[in-house]
Write a protein that holds these residues in place. Structure first.
Motif, mmCIF file in Angstrom:
data_model
loop_
_atom_site.group_PDB
_atom_site.id
_atom_site.type_symbol
_atom_site.label_atom_id
_atom_site.label_comp_id
_atom_site.label_asym_id
_atom_site.label_seq_id
_atom_site.Cartn_x
_atom_site.Cartn_y
_atom_site.Cartn_z
ATOM 1 N N LEU A 187 0.822 -1.187 0.000
ATOM 2 C CA LEU A 187 0.000 0.000 0.000
ATOM 3 C C LEU A 187 0.864 1.247 0.000
ATOM 4 O O LEU A 187 0.567 2.235 -0.666
ATOM 5 N N ASP A 188 1.960 1.192 0.773
ATOM 6 C CA ASP A 188 2.861 2.336 0.842
ATOM 7 C C ASP A 188 3.559 2.583 -0.488
ATOM 8 O O ASP A 188 4.032 3.686 -0.747
ATOM 9 N N GLU A 189 3.644 1.548 -1.368
ATOM 10 C CA GLU A 189 4.328 1.689 -2.645
ATOM 11 C C GLU A 189 3.462 2.383 -3.699
ATOM 12 O O GLU A 189 3.930 2.695 -4.777
ATOM 13 N N ARG A 190 2.172 2.620 -3.391
ATOM 14 C CA ARG A 190 1.308 3.285 -4.360
ATOM 15 C C ARG A 190 1.773 4.722 -4.576
ATOM 16 O O ARG A 190 2.205 5.395 -3.652
ATOM 17 N N THR A 191 1.645 5.171 -5.815
ATOM 18 C CA THR A 191 2.123 6.487 -6.202
ATOM 19 C C THR A 191 0.955 7.328 -6.693
ATOM 20 O O THR A 191 0.056 6.826 -7.360
ATOM 21 N N GLY A 192 0.966 8.612 -6.366
ATOM 22 C CA GLY A 192 -0.038 9.519 -6.885
ATOM 23 C C GLY A 192 0.288 9.866 -8.332
ATOM 24 O O GLY A 192 1.363 10.385 -8.625
ATOM 25 N N VAL A 193 -0.615 9.534 -9.263
ATOM 26 C CA VAL A 193 -0.368 9.743 -10.686
ATOM 27 C C VAL A 193 -1.534 10.508 -11.304
ATOM 28 O O VAL A 193 -2.645 10.536 -10.772
ATOM 29 N N VAL A 194 -1.270 11.105 -12.451
ATOM 30 C CA VAL A 194 -2.296 11.854 -13.181
ATOM 31 C C VAL A 194 -2.975 10.913 -14.174
ATOM 32 O O VAL A 194 -2.304 10.233 -14.955
ATOM 33 N N VAL A 195 -4.321 10.879 -14.128
ATOM 34 C CA VAL A 195 -5.091 10.064 -15.064
ATOM 35 C C VAL A 195 -6.135 10.942 -15.748
ATOM 36 O O VAL A 195 -6.448 12.048 -15.291
ATOM 37 N N ALA A 196 -6.669 10.442 -16.847
ATOM 38 C CA ALA A 196 -7.695 11.179 -17.594
ATOM 39 C C ALA A 196 -9.036 11.077 -16.878
ATOM 40 O O ALA A 196 -9.434 10.006 -16.432
ATOM 41 N N ASP A 197 -9.741 12.185 -16.776
ATOM 42 C CA ASP A 197 -11.049 12.197 -16.121
ATOM 43 C C ASP A 197 -12.172 11.874 -17.103
ATOM 44 O O ASP A 197 -13.322 11.713 -16.715
ATOM 45 N N SER A 198 -11.828 11.769 -18.384
ATOM 46 C CA SER A 198 -12.788 11.382 -19.425
ATOM 47 C C SER A 198 -11.978 10.901 -20.629
ATOM 48 O O SER A 198 -10.744 11.002 -20.633
ATOM 49 N N ASP A 238 8.938 0.860 -15.461
ATOM 50 C CA ASP A 238 9.140 1.018 -16.903
ATOM 51 C C ASP A 238 7.935 1.638 -17.613
ATOM 52 O O ASP A 238 7.867 1.653 -18.845
ATOM 53 N N VAL A 239 6.965 2.142 -16.838
ATOM 54 C CA VAL A 239 5.774 2.771 -17.402
ATOM 55 C C VAL A 239 5.904 4.285 -17.306
ATOM 56 O O VAL A 239 6.263 4.821 -16.258
ATOM 57 N N SER A 240 5.613 4.967 -18.398
ATOM 58 C CA SER A 240 5.677 6.429 -18.407
ATOM 59 C C SER A 240 4.413 6.998 -17.766
ATOM 60 O O SER A 240 3.296 6.586 -18.095
ATOM 61 N N PHE A 241 4.575 7.952 -16.843
ATOM 62 C CA PHE A 241 3.427 8.576 -16.192
ATOM 63 C C PHE A 241 3.817 9.973 -15.718
ATOM 64 O O PHE A 241 4.994 10.348 -15.715
ATOM 65 N N VAL A 242 2.810 10.732 -15.334
ATOM 66 C CA VAL A 242 3.025 12.065 -14.783
ATOM 67 C C VAL A 242 2.669 12.018 -13.300
ATOM 68 O O VAL A 242 1.550 11.624 -12.946
ATOM 69 N N ALA A 243 3.600 12.395 -12.434
ATOM 70 C CA ALA A 243 3.356 12.385 -10.996
ATOM 71 C C ALA A 243 2.306 13.424 -10.617
ATOM 72 O O ALA A 243 2.143 14.448 -11.288
ATOM 73 N N LEU A 295 -3.741 6.178 -17.414
ATOM 74 C CA LEU A 295 -2.576 7.006 -17.132
ATOM 75 C C LEU A 295 -2.317 7.981 -18.277
ATOM 76 O O LEU A 295 -2.491 7.641 -19.441
ATOM 77 N N VAL A 296 -1.893 9.176 -17.927
ATOM 78 C CA VAL A 296 -1.448 10.139 -18.937
ATOM 79 C C VAL A 296 0.069 9.991 -19.047
ATOM 80 O O VAL A 296 0.806 10.439 -18.180
ATOM 81 N N PRO A 297 0.570 9.323 -20.097
ATOM 82 C CA PRO A 297 2.014 9.113 -20.213
ATOM 83 C C PRO A 297 2.735 10.419 -20.546
ATOM 84 O O PRO A 297 2.302 11.169 -21.413
ATOM 85 N N GLU A 298 3.830 10.658 -19.879
ATOM 86 C CA GLU A 298 4.600 11.873 -20.154
ATOM 87 C C GLU A 298 5.164 11.849 -21.568
ATOM 88 O O GLU A 298 5.357 12.896 -22.190
ATOM 89 N N THR A 299 5.396 10.651 -22.100
ATOM 90 C CA THR A 299 6.020 10.525 -23.419
ATOM 91 C C THR A 299 5.099 10.930 -24.564
ATOM 92 O O THR A 299 5.551 11.053 -25.700
ATOM 93 N N VAL A 300 3.787 11.106 -24.307
ATOM 94 C CA VAL A 300 2.859 11.455 -25.390
ATOM 95 C C VAL A 300 2.413 12.910 -25.288
ATOM 96 O O VAL A 300 1.458 13.309 -25.950
ATOM 97 N N LEU A 301 3.092 13.705 -24.482
ATOM 98 C CA LEU A 301 2.738 15.108 -24.327
ATOM 99 C C LEU A 301 3.676 15.992 -25.135
ATOM 100 O O LEU A 301 4.883 15.756 -25.190
ATOM 101 N N GLY A 302 3.113 16.994 -25.767
ATOM 102 C CA GLY A 302 3.933 17.920 -26.538
ATOM 103 C C GLY A 302 3.207 19.232 -26.730
ATOM 104 O O GLY A 302 2.105 19.448 -26.214
ATOM 105 N N ALA A 303 3.807 20.122 -27.484
ATOM 106 C CA ALA A 303 3.191 21.402 -27.812
ATOM 107 C C ALA A 303 2.363 21.254 -29.078
ATOM 108 O O ALA A 303 2.464 20.264 -29.799
ATOM 109 N N ASP A 304 1.516 22.242 -29.357
ATOM 110 C CA ASP A 304 0.685 22.188 -30.562
ATOM 111 C C ASP A 304 1.535 22.026 -31.822
ATOM 112 O O ASP A 304 1.134 21.354 -32.765
ATOM 113 N N ALA A 305 2.715 22.636 -31.819
ATOM 114 C CA ALA A 305 3.587 22.563 -32.991
ATOM 115 C C ALA A 305 4.113 21.152 -33.222
ATOM 116 O O ALA A 305 4.571 20.829 -34.315
ATOM 117 N N GLU A 306 4.042 20.301 -32.202
ATOM 118 C CA GLU A 306 4.554 18.935 -32.317
ATOM 119 C C GLU A 306 3.461 17.937 -32.690
ATOM 120 O O GLU A 306 3.685 16.735 -32.687
#
Length: 222
Positions: A55-66, A89-94, A115-126
């Motif tokens: 239980l202590d190993e659980r991490t607070g992560v950002v997920v999609a609300d829809s 080995d899983v990409s996520f946003v804390a 999960l919202v993976p950090e590896t799939v985030l970018g700017a509009d130009a990307e």
């Protein structure tokens, strides 16, 4: 005259002792049972400790609300925090970085609770990525599933021309957006994210009204 008093009943008899209670089994056998009981008790305590540690190993992560489609610009209302155990080995946003990713663009769709993976985030130009392209199309009723929505994985089926050889061709794509067409009842306008190599063929077929969409599993092919 002498008077003789008779002794009370049972006098002279030796007082009987209650039988001794004997533990079942020999000494060595009793010790084995005691050791087993102590082992089981210890194992139970250890399992409780391990459960608490997990239980202590659980991490607070950002997920999609829809459900969020590819190309969506993140808003704070799109996101929430969840506690879960995440592999290294899983990409996520804390959780503490939630506000940092607001305004960034998803390059792939994310389902509600995912999960919202950090590896799939970018700017509009990307967006779209170098090997991807966006194609728009207007679809008449019957050329797409009624339940189709943004973020769905689809096969874009291109009808063959009457004088062309071979049958229909299919191309894998993602529905970035889907809105009703105000000009035709039941028709929709869609934006499709697909491979750059397929974009010209799909765009030409879309302008000729020759495409249909078939919803498929997210990991399915065309």
């Amino acid at each position: 005259m002498e008077t003789t008093t008779a002794p009370p009943p049972g006098a002279g008899r030796q007082k009987q002792q209650p039988p001794a209670v004997r533990l079942a089994g020999g000494g060595a056998r009793r010790w084995r049972w005691l050791v087993l009981a102590l082992t089981l008790t210890t194992a139970g305590a250890l399992s409780g400790v391990i459960a608490l540690e997990r239980l202590d190993e659980r991490t607070g992560v950002v997920v999609a609300d829809s459900d969020l489609p590819a190309g969506h610009v993140l808003d704070v209302s799109d996101l929430r925090v969840s506690a879960m155990t995440v592999s290294s080995d899983v990409s996520f946003v804390a959780a503490e970085r939630l506000e940092e990713i607001v305004g960034q663009t998803l390059t792939i769709p994310v389902v509600e609770g995912g999960l919202v993976p950090e590896t799939v985030l970018g700017a509009d130009a990307e967006f779209p990525e170098a090997d991807r392209a966006m194609v728009g199309a207007t679809l008449q009723p019957g050329r797409f599933p009624a339940s189709l929505g943004a973020g769905a994985a689809v096969s874009v089926v291109v009808s063959a021309d009457e004088d062309a050889e071979g049958g229909p061709q299919a191309y894998a794509a993602l529905v970035r957006s889907l809105t009703p067409d105000p000009g035709v009842e039941g028709a929709v306008t869609v934006e499709l994210l697909l491979a750059s190599a397929d974009a010209a063929r799909v765009a030409a077929a879309a302008s000729a009204g020759q495409i249909s969409l078939v919803q498929v599993h997210p990991r399915g092919g065309a």
